[in-house]
Scaffold this active site. Sequence first.
Site, PDB file in Angstrom:
ATOM      1  N   ILE A 232       0.837  -1.204   0.000  1.00  0.00           N
ATOM      2  CA  ILE A 232       0.000   0.000   0.000  1.00  0.00           C
ATOM      3  C   ILE A 232       0.871   1.252   0.000  1.00  0.00           C
ATOM      4  O   ILE A 232       0.569   2.241  -0.671  1.00  0.00           O
ATOM      5  CB  ILE A 232      -0.948   0.019   1.223  1.00  0.00           C
ATOM      6  CG1 ILE A 232      -1.915  -1.157   1.154  1.00  0.00           C
ATOM      7  CG2 ILE A 232      -1.720   1.334   1.296  1.00  0.00           C
ATOM      8  CD1 ILE A 232      -2.740  -1.350   2.425  1.00  0.00           C
ATOM      9  N   CYS A 233       1.970   1.203   0.741  1.00  0.00           N
ATOM     10  CA  CYS A 233       2.824   2.382   0.937  1.00  0.00           C
ATOM     11  C   CYS A 233       3.258   3.051  -0.373  1.00  0.00           C
ATOM     12  O   CYS A 233       3.160   4.272  -0.484  1.00  0.00           O
ATOM     13  CB  CYS A 233       4.034   2.025   1.789  1.00  0.00           C
ATOM     14  SG  CYS A 233       3.588   1.336   3.404  1.00  0.00           S
TER      15      CYS A 233
END
Length: 181
Positions: A51-52
């Site tokens: 996600i980052c």
Amino acid sequence: MLTIGDKFPALKLSVQQGIAALPGGETIDLANDYPGKWKVIFFWPKDFTFICPTEIIAYGELANDFADRDAVLIGASTDTDFVHFAWRKSDERLAKADFPWIADNKLELSTALGILEKDAGVALRATFIVDPNNIIQHVTVNGLNQGRNPAETLRNLDALQTDELCPCNWKAGDEVLKPAA
């Protein structure tokens, strides 16, 4: 957790930016490096995850919009400056997100802010909008499994900078509320 109205921690921390050279001990002084500027500081849990990078890339795509509003964009995680460098070097999209990335591997800033996820020992997905006097004006925190919307951060910055009453779903250019005198 620190919140609206609290002074943002005045720490000097390791930072990494760009991919031209290996990290060489660069630091960022959160109290003094950006006089007169708003700061948008956002944390992600770990480098080399899933996600980052979507968040970092999306913030990077809006970096000029933040700059147009006299705001500096600063990323942070609990990884080291060398891990930040390696991750940026491995992904051209991350390399383009050329704003400072704090290496909070000693957990100083994330602990001071109160945003460490207890079980994983990494920072939650926290975003702080800090005014030119280093006072926190906006905070959002997501869990480890939910990304955030950088355009919403920009909208919140716009609203804060009006110094007016902004209604629900307000965006730059909309009318602000004018209470009857």
